[in-house]
Design a protein around this motif. Structure first.
Motif, PDB file in Angstrom:
ATOM      1  N   GLU A   6     -16.368  94.871 -46.168  1.00 41.55           N
ATOM      2  CA  GLU A   6     -15.041  94.288 -46.385  1.00 41.55           C
ATOM      3  C   GLU A   6     -14.761  93.172 -45.382  1.00 41.55           C
ATOM      4  O   GLU A   6     -14.202  92.129 -45.737  1.00 41.55           O
ATOM      5  CB  GLU A   6     -13.954  95.364 -46.299  1.00 41.55           C
ATOM      6  N   ALA A   7     -15.161  93.345 -44.132  1.00 38.84           N
ATOM      7  CA  ALA A   7     -14.962  92.306 -43.118  1.00 38.84           C
ATOM      8  C   ALA A   7     -15.732  91.036 -43.489  1.00 38.84           C
ATOM      9  O   ALA A   7     -15.223  89.924 -43.335  1.00 38.84           O
ATOM     10  CB  ALA A   7     -15.381  92.809 -41.745  1.00 38.84           C
ATOM     11  N   MET A  17     -18.515 100.033 -37.058  1.00 39.30           N
ATOM     12  CA  MET A  17     -17.855 100.072 -38.360  1.00 39.30           C
ATOM     13  C   MET A  17     -18.690 100.862 -39.354  1.00 39.30           C
ATOM     14  O   MET A  17     -19.912 100.909 -39.241  1.00 39.30           O
ATOM     15  CB  MET A  17     -17.702  98.658 -38.933  1.00 39.30           C
ATOM     16  N   SER A  18     -17.973 101.411 -40.310  1.00 46.93           N
ATOM     17  CA  SER A  18     -18.700 102.032 -41.416  1.00 46.93           C
ATOM     18  C   SER A  18     -19.288 100.914 -42.269  1.00 46.93           C
ATOM     19  O   SER A  18     -18.883  99.750 -42.168  1.00 46.93           O
ATOM     20  CB  SER A  18     -17.755 102.893 -42.260  1.00 46.93           C
ATOM     21  N   GLU A  28     -18.816 100.391 -45.381  1.00 44.01           N
ATOM     22  CA  GLU A  28     -17.757  99.858 -46.237  1.00 44.01           C
ATOM     23  C   GLU A  28     -16.853  98.896 -45.456  1.00 44.01           C
ATOM     24  O   GLU A  28     -16.466  97.840 -45.957  1.00 44.01           O
ATOM     25  CB  GLU A  28     -16.911 100.987 -46.842  1.00 44.01           C
ATOM     26  N   GLU A  29     -16.500  99.266 -44.217  1.00 46.92           N
ATOM     27  CA  GLU A  29     -15.648  98.401 -43.399  1.00 46.92           C
ATOM     28  C   GLU A  29     -16.354  97.078 -43.075  1.00 46.92           C
ATOM     29  O   GLU A  29     -15.740  96.020 -43.133  1.00 46.92           O
ATOM     30  CB  GLU A  29     -15.273  99.110 -42.092  1.00 46.92           C
ATOM     31  N   PRO A  34     -18.032  90.359 -39.326  1.00 47.12           N
ATOM     32  CA  PRO A  34     -17.515  91.415 -38.453  1.00 47.12           C
ATOM     33  C   PRO A  34     -18.076  91.282 -37.041  1.00 47.12           C
ATOM     34  O   PRO A  34     -19.240  90.966 -36.846  1.00 47.12           O
ATOM     35  CB  PRO A  34     -17.998  92.704 -39.129  1.00 47.12           C
TER      36      PRO A  34
END
Length: 169
Positions: free
Chosen positions: A68-69, A61-62, A64-65, A55
Motif C-alpha cells: 500500500e505504501a 511493515m507487513s 500488505e502495508e 516505504p
C-alpha cells in the motif's frame, strides 16, 4: 549551509512560485523554465525531488502495508511523471522522470529544501499581501540572497520566477 552552497560554482538556483497550493502545477512551471534554460545553455538537467519514493522501513511493515505504501508513492508521483512524459523525447533537456527521495536520506535534497525554505521567506518579505498572516524570517531572506551569484540569469527577480494567476487558468 547556504553560505557554503553559494561558493559551489556548479550550483544553479531557480525558484518558481505561484498563487496555488497545487505543487504539481508549480512543478510544471519549474520544468518549463529548466527546459528553456537548458536549451539556451546547451546542457541537460536531472531533477531530484523531495517526496516519497516508497516505504521507508519495509522491514517494520507487513507485506500488505508495504504494498500500500508503494501504491501511494506511485500515485503521488503521477502528476510529476506526466509533466516529464509530456515533453518531446527528441528535444527535451530535462532527463528522465524526477528522482523522488525523502530529504532525510539525501543531503543534496536537504540543501534544495533549505534553498526553497529561504526563498519562501524572501518571497514573504517581497510579497506580504500573498501571505498576510505569516511572519517572514529576515535572516532566511538574507541567507537566500547569499545565493545571488547562483541564480539563473534572466529568470525572474531575485532568482524567483513568479507565475501569475493567468498561468493557472
Amino acid at each position: 549551509m547556504l553560505r557554503h552552497l553559494a561558493k559551489c560554482r556548479s550550483v544553479r538556483v531557480l525558484t518558481v512560485a505561484g498563487p496555488t497550493a497545487k505543487v504539481a502545477t508549480v512543478y510544471r512551471s519549474f520544468v518549463d523554465h529548466l527546459e528553456q534554460w537548458a536549451a539556451e545553455e546547451g546542457t541537460r538537467v536531472m531533477i531530484m525531488f523531495d517526496g516519497q519514493s516508497g516505504p521507508d522501513e519495509v522491514e517494520n511493515m507487513s507485506q500488505e502495508e508495504a504494498a500500500e505504501a508503494w501504491k501511494q508513492a506511485i500515485r503521488g508521483a503521477k502528476p510529476y511523471r506526466d509533466t516529464h512524459r509530456s515533453l518531446p523525447l527528441t528535444s527535451r533537456r530535462v532527463l528522465e522522470d524526477p528522482i523522488m527521495q525523502d530529504s532525510r536520506y539525501s543531503q543534496f535534497i536537504q540543501a534544495a529544501d533549505m534553498v526553497g525554505y529561504a526563498a519562501f521567506h524572501h518571497l514573504m518579505l517581497q510579497r506580504p499581501e500573498v501571505w498576510p498572516k505569516m511572519q517572514a524570517m529576515g535572516h532566511m531572506s538574507k541567507a537566500y540572497k547569499r545565493l545571488s551569484q547562483r541564480w539563473l540569469p534572466g529568470h525572474g527577480t531575485d532568482g524567483i520566477v513568479w507565475v501569475d494567476d493567468e498561468a493557472w487558468a
